[in-house]
Motif scaffolding. Structure first.
Motif, PDB file in Angstrom:
ATOM      1  N   ASN A 178     -20.886 111.651 111.861  1.00 39.03           N
ATOM      2  CA  ASN A 178     -20.824 111.834 110.247  1.00 39.03           C
ATOM      3  C   ASN A 178     -19.391 112.582 110.360  1.00 39.03           C
ATOM      4  OD1 ASN A 178     -22.722 110.558 109.391  1.00 39.03           O
ATOM      5  ND2 ASN A 178     -24.134 112.222 109.562  1.00 39.03           N
ATOM      6  N   PRO A 179     -18.246 112.126 110.593  1.00 44.67           N
ATOM      7  CA  PRO A 179     -16.850 112.753 110.773  1.00 44.67           C
ATOM      8  C   PRO A 179     -16.427 113.406 109.296  1.00 44.67           C
ATOM      9  CG  PRO A 179     -16.526 110.480 110.971  1.00 44.67           C
ATOM     10  CD  PRO A 179     -17.955 110.587 111.069  1.00 44.67           C
ATOM     11  N   GLU A 180     -16.084 114.599 109.244  1.00 48.29           N
ATOM     12  CA  GLU A 180     -15.660 115.176 108.138  1.00 48.29           C
ATOM     13  C   GLU A 180     -14.261 114.709 107.818  1.00 48.29           C
ATOM     14  OE1 GLU A 180     -16.320 117.973 105.475  1.00 48.29           O
ATOM     15  OE2 GLU A 180     -18.012 116.470 105.983  1.00 48.29           O
ATOM     16  N   CYS A 181     -13.335 114.379 108.981  1.00 48.40           N
ATOM     17  CA  CYS A 181     -12.052 113.936 108.964  1.00 48.40           C
ATOM     18  C   CYS A 181     -11.871 112.803 108.230  1.00 48.40           C
ATOM     19  CB  CYS A 181     -11.455 113.882 110.184  1.00 48.40           C
ATOM     20  SG  CYS A 181     -12.363 112.906 111.404  1.00 48.40           S
ATOM     21  N   PHE A 182     -12.791 111.685 108.329  1.00 50.10           N
ATOM     22  CA  PHE A 182     -13.146 110.447 107.961  1.00 50.10           C
ATOM     23  C   PHE A 182     -13.297 110.596 106.359  1.00 50.10           C
ATOM     24  CE2 PHE A 182     -15.477 106.611 106.487  1.00 50.10           C
ATOM     25  CZ  PHE A 182     -14.832 105.787 106.807  1.00 50.10           C
ATOM     26  N   ARG A 183     -14.318 111.371 105.955  1.00 50.23           N
ATOM     27  CA  ARG A 183     -14.507 111.773 104.838  1.00 50.23           C
ATOM     28  C   ARG A 183     -13.703 112.294 103.839  1.00 50.23           C
ATOM     29  NH1 ARG A 183     -16.751 115.344 101.317  1.00 50.23           N
ATOM     30  NH2 ARG A 183     -16.568 117.217 102.882  1.00 50.23           N
ATOM     31  N   VAL A 184     -12.588 113.434 104.282  1.00 45.92           N
ATOM     32  CA  VAL A 184     -11.835 113.941 103.400  1.00 45.92           C
ATOM     33  C   VAL A 184     -10.372 113.366 103.183  1.00 45.92           C
ATOM     34  CG1 VAL A 184     -13.320 116.108 103.764  1.00 45.92           C
ATOM     35  CG2 VAL A 184     -11.081 115.690 104.955  1.00 45.92           C
ATOM     36  N   CYS A 185     -10.089 112.727 104.308  1.00 54.74           N
ATOM     37  CA  CYS A 185      -8.675 112.150 104.310  1.00 54.74           C
ATOM     38  C   CYS A 185      -8.447 111.297 103.005  1.00 54.74           C
ATOM     39  CB  CYS A 185      -8.426 111.202 105.515  1.00 54.74           C
ATOM     40  SG  CYS A 185      -6.722 110.632 105.610  1.00 54.74           S
ATOM     41  N   PRO A 186      -7.478 111.577 102.163  1.00 57.35           N
ATOM     42  CA  PRO A 186      -7.067 111.011 100.692  1.00 57.35           C
ATOM     43  C   PRO A 186      -6.301 109.489 101.367  1.00 57.35           C
ATOM     44  CG  PRO A 186      -5.652 112.867 101.235  1.00 57.35           C
ATOM     45  CD  PRO A 186      -6.662 112.969 102.281  1.00 57.35           C
ATOM     46  N   GLU A 187      -5.893 109.660 102.221  1.00 58.88           N
ATOM     47  CA  GLU A 187      -5.094 108.387 102.668  1.00 58.88           C
ATOM     48  C   GLU A 187      -5.853 107.234 103.361  1.00 58.88           C
ATOM     49  OE1 GLU A 187      -2.261 107.925 101.167  1.00 58.88           O
ATOM     50  OE2 GLU A 187      -2.252 109.848 100.176  1.00 58.88           O
ATOM     51  N   LYS A 188      -7.127 107.624 103.720  1.00 60.01           N
ATOM     52  CA  LYS A 188      -7.719 106.640 104.778  1.00 60.01           C
ATOM     53  C   LYS A 188      -7.288 106.459 106.099  1.00 60.01           C
ATOM     54  CE  LYS A 188     -10.813 106.421 101.416  1.00 60.01           C
ATOM     55  NZ  LYS A 188     -11.989 107.177 101.391  1.00 60.01           N
ATOM     56  N   ALA A 189      -6.761 107.570 106.577  1.00 56.25           N
ATOM     57  CA  ALA A 189      -5.920 107.521 107.689  1.00 56.25           C
ATOM     58  C   ALA A 189      -6.903 107.521 108.861  1.00 56.25           C
ATOM     59  CB  ALA A 189      -4.969 108.607 107.965  1.00 56.25           C
ATOM     60  N   TYR A 190      -8.203 107.475 108.792  1.00 56.59           N
ATOM     61  CA  TYR A 190      -9.133 107.699 109.987  1.00 56.59           C
ATOM     62  C   TYR A 190     -10.210 106.368 109.776  1.00 56.59           C
ATOM     63  CZ  TYR A 190      -7.765 112.157 110.866  1.00 56.59           C
ATOM     64  OH  TYR A 190      -7.251 113.514 111.363  1.00 56.59           O
ATOM     65  N   TRP A 191     -10.446 105.964 110.938  1.00 55.53           N
ATOM     66  CA  TRP A 191     -11.445 104.759 110.953  1.00 55.53           C
ATOM     67  C   TRP A 191     -12.320 104.926 112.297  1.00 55.53           C
ATOM     68  CZ3 TRP A 191     -11.264 100.196 113.987  1.00 55.53           C
ATOM     69  CH2 TRP A 191     -10.387 100.317 115.222  1.00 55.53           C
ATOM     70  N   LYS A 192     -13.581 104.358 112.237  1.00 54.87           N
ATOM     71  CA  LYS A 192     -14.580 104.724 113.120  1.00 54.87           C
ATOM     72  C   LYS A 192     -14.752 103.075 113.692  1.00 54.87           C
ATOM     73  CE  LYS A 192     -18.879 106.832 113.929  1.00 54.87           C
ATOM     74  NZ  LYS A 192     -18.520 107.811 114.818  1.00 54.87           N
ATOM     75  N   ARG A 193     -14.613 103.003 115.002  1.00 60.62           N
ATOM     76  CA  ARG A 193     -15.005 101.739 115.803  1.00 60.62           C
ATOM     77  C   ARG A 193     -16.356 101.315 115.777  1.00 60.62           C
ATOM     78  NH1 ARG A 193     -11.167 100.233 120.817  1.00 60.62           N
ATOM     79  NH2 ARG A 193     -13.282 101.024 121.675  1.00 60.62           N
ATOM     80  N   ARG A 194     -16.657 100.252 116.395  1.00 58.07           N
ATOM     81  CA  ARG A 194     -17.848  99.847 116.616  1.00 58.07           C
ATOM     82  C   ARG A 194     -18.707 100.563 117.784  1.00 58.07           C
ATOM     83  NH1 ARG A 194     -19.544  93.513 115.172  1.00 58.07           N
ATOM     84  NH2 ARG A 194     -18.267  93.516 112.935  1.00 58.07           N
ATOM     85  N   ASP A 195     -17.932 101.175 118.533  1.00 53.23           N
ATOM     86  CA  ASP A 195     -18.542 101.865 119.907  1.00 53.23           C
ATOM     87  C   ASP A 195     -18.472 103.503 119.453  1.00 53.23           C
ATOM     88  OD1 ASP A 195     -15.813 102.546 119.878  1.00 53.23           O
ATOM     89  OD2 ASP A 195     -15.351 102.133 121.869  1.00 53.23           O
ATOM     90  N   GLY A 196     -18.293 103.698 118.071  1.00 49.36           N
ATOM     91  CA  GLY A 196     -18.330 105.147 117.585  1.00 49.36           C
ATOM     92  C   GLY A 196     -16.917 106.207 117.689  1.00 49.36           C
ATOM     93  N   LEU A 197     -16.088 105.358 118.254  1.00 49.95           N
ATOM     94  CA  LEU A 197     -14.765 106.046 118.566  1.00 49.95           C
ATOM     95  C   LEU A 197     -13.966 106.290 117.121  1.00 49.95           C
ATOM     96  CD1 LEU A 197     -13.253 104.823 121.584  1.00 49.95           C
ATOM     97  CD2 LEU A 197     -14.770 106.741 121.366  1.00 49.95           C
ATOM     98  N   VAL A 198     -13.752 107.808 116.638  1.00 44.45           N
ATOM     99  CA  VAL A 198     -12.919 108.081 115.502  1.00 44.45           C
ATOM    100  C   VAL A 198     -11.644 107.975 115.744  1.00 44.45           C
ATOM    101  CG1 VAL A 198     -12.711 109.497 113.632  1.00 44.45           C
ATOM    102  CG2 VAL A 198     -15.123 109.233 114.574  1.00 44.45           C
ATOM    103  N   LEU A 199     -10.839 107.141 115.035  1.00 41.18           N
ATOM    104  CA  LEU A 199      -9.294 107.178 115.519  1.00 41.18           C
ATOM    105  C   LEU A 199      -8.723 107.368 114.311  1.00 41.18           C
ATOM    106  CD1 LEU A 199      -9.206 103.602 117.595  1.00 41.18           C
ATOM    107  CD2 LEU A 199      -9.776 106.117 118.304  1.00 41.18           C
ATOM    108  N   HIS A 200      -7.295 107.774 114.447  1.00 43.88           N
ATOM    109  CA  HIS A 200      -6.592 108.163 113.448  1.00 43.88           C
ATOM    110  C   HIS A 200      -5.297 107.101 113.364  1.00 43.88           C
ATOM    111  CE1 HIS A 200      -2.996 110.635 112.097  1.00 43.88           C
ATOM    112  NE2 HIS A 200      -3.799 110.933 111.115  1.00 43.88           N
ATOM    113  N   LEU A 201      -4.975 106.861 112.257  1.00 45.83           N
ATOM    114  CA  LEU A 201      -3.832 105.857 111.926  1.00 45.83           C
ATOM    115  C   LEU A 201      -2.643 106.637 111.244  1.00 45.83           C
ATOM    116  CD1 LEU A 201      -5.972 103.308 109.926  1.00 45.83           C
ATOM    117  CD2 LEU A 201      -5.138 103.199 112.546  1.00 45.83           C
TER     118      LEU A 201
END
Length: 230
Positions: free
Chosen positions: A59-82
């Motif tokens: 449940n990544p906070e970075c993913f939740r709060v980013c207003p530009e949707k610059a984070y995404w979560k892969r199917r293997d669970g990795l949270v990546l930054h764009l």
């Protein structure tokens, strides 16, 4: 859904910071930016080292709060930054309880650990895991939702795992703080450029510190092995 995770064997981490340096060398981060850091803390009067980077939380906070949707979560669970979407607002930097995202003033963007994705694609371990000389840091995969089980041996000085459900499992061996591990001389002695003779010298110099409960000392090699006390 599978989830990649880091696993830390607490008693084996001696605070050498090889993982931190390997991460920096792999990703060529700016001089004052470390995606992985070794932190120190005390619990029940005992001092521990904990190697931390992005925990690729469930449940990544970075993913939740980013207003530009610059984070995404892969199917293997990795949270990546764009980076192309990042506007440098630092909302993720402030929201993450583990301080994983770092703000780079040169690029004016946030950045963080990506689990060495390029190395994974080549069948290699993350640089931090490969560099750990004591086997304290490893990677693992949760085949299904592990619930709260990974946090049963959590250390008290880290943020409450219930906040983000980090993909980090801390294991305690249940043995004494001075954990013995024997490894081949080529693998560890050469890694530190220390000969058997040098280890014997170190042993003599540190004998006086034994009575003070000094941790992380090394004893002399014999029969082709280095004996380490963690």
């Amino acid at each position: 859904m599978k989830q990649r995770a880091f696993a830390l064997r607490l008693e084996r981490c001696v605070g050498c910071r090889n993982c931190q340096l390997a991460c920096k060398n792999e990703h060529r981060t700016a001089s004052r930016i470390n995606w992985r850091q070794v932190r120190e803390g005390e619990e029940d009067g005992r001092r521990y080292y904990v190697s931390l980077a992005c925990n690729h939380c469930r449940n990544p906070e970075c993913f939740r709060v980013c207003p530009e949707k610059a984070y995404w979560k892969r199917r293997d669970g990795l949270v990546l930054h764009l980076p192309r979407r990042c506007q440098g607002c630092q909302a993720c930097v402030q929201a993450c309880p583990y301080q994983a995202p770092r703000y780079n003033p040169e690029t004016r963007q946030a950045e963080k650990c990506n689990f060495c994705l390029a190395r994974l694609d080549e069948g290699l371990q993350p640089a931090c895991v490969a560099a750990c000389p004591t086997g304290a840091l490893n990677m693992m995969t949760w085949e299904s939702d592990p619930g709260e089980a990974p946090y049963s041996q959590w250390v008290a000085f880290l943020p409450d795992p219930a906040l983000t459900l980090p993909s980090l499992q801390i294991n305690r061996s249940g043995e004494s703080r001075h954990y013995w591990q024997q490894v081949q001389q080529e693998e560890v002695c050469n890694f530190y450029k220390i000969t058997a003779d040098s280890l014997e010298i170190i042993q003599k110099r540190l004998k006086k510190k034994d009575r003070q409960g000094e941790a992380g000392r090394k004893r002399g090699a014999k029969d082709g092995e280095c004996k380490w006390i963690f």
